[in-house]
Design a protein around this motif. Sequence first.
Motif, PDB file in Angstrom:
ATOM      1  N   GLN A   1       0.856  -1.179   0.000  1.00 58.38           N
ATOM      2  CA  GLN A   1       0.000   0.000   0.000  1.00 58.38           C
ATOM      3  C   GLN A   1       0.896   1.234   0.000  1.00 58.38           C
ATOM      4  O   GLN A   1       1.773   1.371   0.862  1.00 58.38           O
ATOM      5  N   PHE A   2       0.653   2.116  -0.971  1.00 59.13           N
ATOM      6  CA  PHE A   2       1.470   3.310  -1.156  1.00 59.13           C
ATOM      7  C   PHE A   2       0.616   4.561  -1.217  1.00 59.13           C
ATOM      8  O   PHE A   2      -0.497   4.537  -1.744  1.00 59.13           O
ATOM      9  N   LEU A   3       1.182   5.662  -0.710  1.00 59.97           N
ATOM     10  CA  LEU A   3       0.710   6.986  -1.077  1.00 59.97           C
ATOM     11  C   LEU A   3       1.621   7.403  -2.214  1.00 59.97           C
ATOM     12  O   LEU A   3       2.842   7.338  -2.088  1.00 59.97           O
ATOM     13  N   ARG A   4       1.042   7.799  -3.315  1.00 61.70           N
ATOM     14  CA  ARG A   4       1.820   8.174  -4.495  1.00 61.70           C
ATOM     15  C   ARG A   4       1.499   9.621  -4.851  1.00 61.70           C
ATOM     16  O   ARG A   4       0.335  10.001  -4.942  1.00 61.70           O
ATOM     17  N   VAL A   5       2.558  10.418  -5.029  1.00 64.30           N
ATOM     18  CA  VAL A   5       2.414  11.824  -5.391  1.00 64.30           C
ATOM     19  C   VAL A   5       3.027  12.017  -6.783  1.00 64.30           C
ATOM     20  O   VAL A   5       4.250  11.976  -6.936  1.00 64.30           O
ATOM     21  N   PRO A   6       2.176  12.211  -7.797  1.00 67.34           N
ATOM     22  CA  PRO A   6       2.704  12.347  -9.159  1.00 67.34           C
ATOM     23  C   PRO A   6       3.303  13.738  -9.403  1.00 67.34           C
ATOM     24  O   PRO A   6       2.896  14.711  -8.769  1.00 67.34           O
ATOM     25  N   PHE A   7       4.273  13.773 -10.297  1.00 68.66           N
ATOM     26  CA  PHE A   7       4.841  15.057 -10.714  1.00 68.66           C
ATOM     27  C   PHE A   7       5.204  14.994 -12.187  1.00 68.66           C
ATOM     28  O   PHE A   7       5.474  13.920 -12.731  1.00 68.66           O
ATOM     29  N   THR A   8       5.164  16.162 -12.824  1.00 71.02           N
ATOM     30  CA  THR A   8       5.538  16.278 -14.234  1.00 71.02           C
ATOM     31  C   THR A   8       6.502  17.451 -14.382  1.00 71.02           C
ATOM     32  O   THR A   8       6.366  18.463 -13.685  1.00 71.02           O
ATOM     33  N   PRO A   9       7.468  17.328 -15.267  1.00 72.12           N
ATOM     34  CA  PRO A   9       8.405  18.436 -15.467  1.00 72.12           C
ATOM     35  C   PRO A   9       7.721  19.577 -16.221  1.00 72.12           C
ATOM     36  O   PRO A   9       6.949  19.346 -17.146  1.00 72.12           O
ATOM     37  N   ILE A  10       7.992  20.801 -15.793  1.00 73.50           N
ATOM     38  CA  ILE A  10       7.470  21.959 -16.522  1.00 73.50           C
ATOM     39  C   ILE A  10       8.595  22.844 -17.038  1.00 73.50           C
ATOM     40  O   ILE A  10       8.373  23.682 -17.900  1.00 73.50           O
ATOM     41  N   ASP A  11       9.804  22.650 -16.499  1.00 73.94           N
ATOM     42  CA  ASP A  11      10.973  23.397 -16.969  1.00 73.94           C
ATOM     43  C   ASP A  11      12.169  22.461 -16.907  1.00 73.94           C
ATOM     44  O   ASP A  11      12.734  22.243 -15.840  1.00 73.94           O
ATOM     45  N   GLY A  12      12.503  21.856 -18.039  1.00 79.40           N
ATOM     46  CA  GLY A  12      13.594  20.895 -18.100  1.00 79.40           C
ATOM     47  C   GLY A  12      13.063  19.470 -18.166  1.00 79.40           C
ATOM     48  O   GLY A  12      11.856  19.240 -18.182  1.00 79.40           O
ATOM     49  N   GLN A  13      13.996  18.519 -18.216  1.00 82.86           N
ATOM     50  CA  GLN A  13      13.648  17.104 -18.221  1.00 82.86           C
ATOM     51  C   GLN A  13      13.982  16.508 -16.861  1.00 82.86           C
ATOM     52  O   GLN A  13      14.841  17.029 -16.142  1.00 82.86           O
ATOM     53  N   LEU A  14      13.314  15.425 -16.518  1.00 84.33           N
ATOM     54  CA  LEU A  14      13.490  14.850 -15.190  1.00 84.33           C
ATOM     55  C   LEU A  14      14.927  14.445 -14.887  1.00 84.33           C
ATOM     56  O   LEU A  14      15.310  14.382 -13.724  1.00 84.33           O
ATOM     57  N   ASP A  15      15.713  14.180 -15.893  1.00 82.92           N
ATOM     58  CA  ASP A  15      17.099  13.791 -15.631  1.00 82.92           C
ATOM     59  C   ASP A  15      18.058  14.978 -15.654  1.00 82.92           C
ATOM     60  O   ASP A  15      19.258  14.804 -15.539  1.00 82.92           O
ATOM     61  N   SER A  16      17.543  16.210 -15.767  1.00 89.10           N
ATOM     62  CA  SER A  16      18.420  17.385 -15.764  1.00 89.10           C
ATOM     63  C   SER A  16      18.525  17.947 -14.346  1.00 89.10           C
ATOM     64  O   SER A  16      17.598  17.824 -13.545  1.00 89.10           O
TER      65      SER A  16
END
Length: 135
Positions: free
Chosen positions: A51-66
């Motif tokens: 059982q997890f609490l999951r908090v989603p996120f999306t990049p808005i400035d740059g890429q997730l690996d930057s």
Amino acid sequence: MYEIPSKIEGKQYQLYKLEQLLKPNGYSIGGGWDYDQGYFDYKMANDDGYQFLRVPFTPIDGQLDSPNVVVQLGTPFLLNHVYQEELDDNAGIANLAASFDQFAEPKDEDGDIQKKYISFGKELVSQLENMLLMK
């Protein structure tokens, strides 16, 4: 899946700073991320699954690996991964197969959420709001 509306939805943060705040409090970046979305996971329990609490996120400035990527948070939700019980019928075969595939397929990737986890999840989201909105 059970969504928990929150004041953090739509808020923007540097991913690095989020990690610095959340990791010491039991959150980790979940394995289900790619270059256009990711999740912070808080493992609540492992009763007949995980059982997890999951908090989603999306990049808005740059890429997730930057290094200085800015992300926007989505609606937190509870997730229950119910895994298949391991059978010992073919232990020799299973041991050989395990060297190729370490992870069992979930029996149900989105199992029912018990009321106790909904209450706990709401408490966690409240704590998360206090942590993130005070900064």
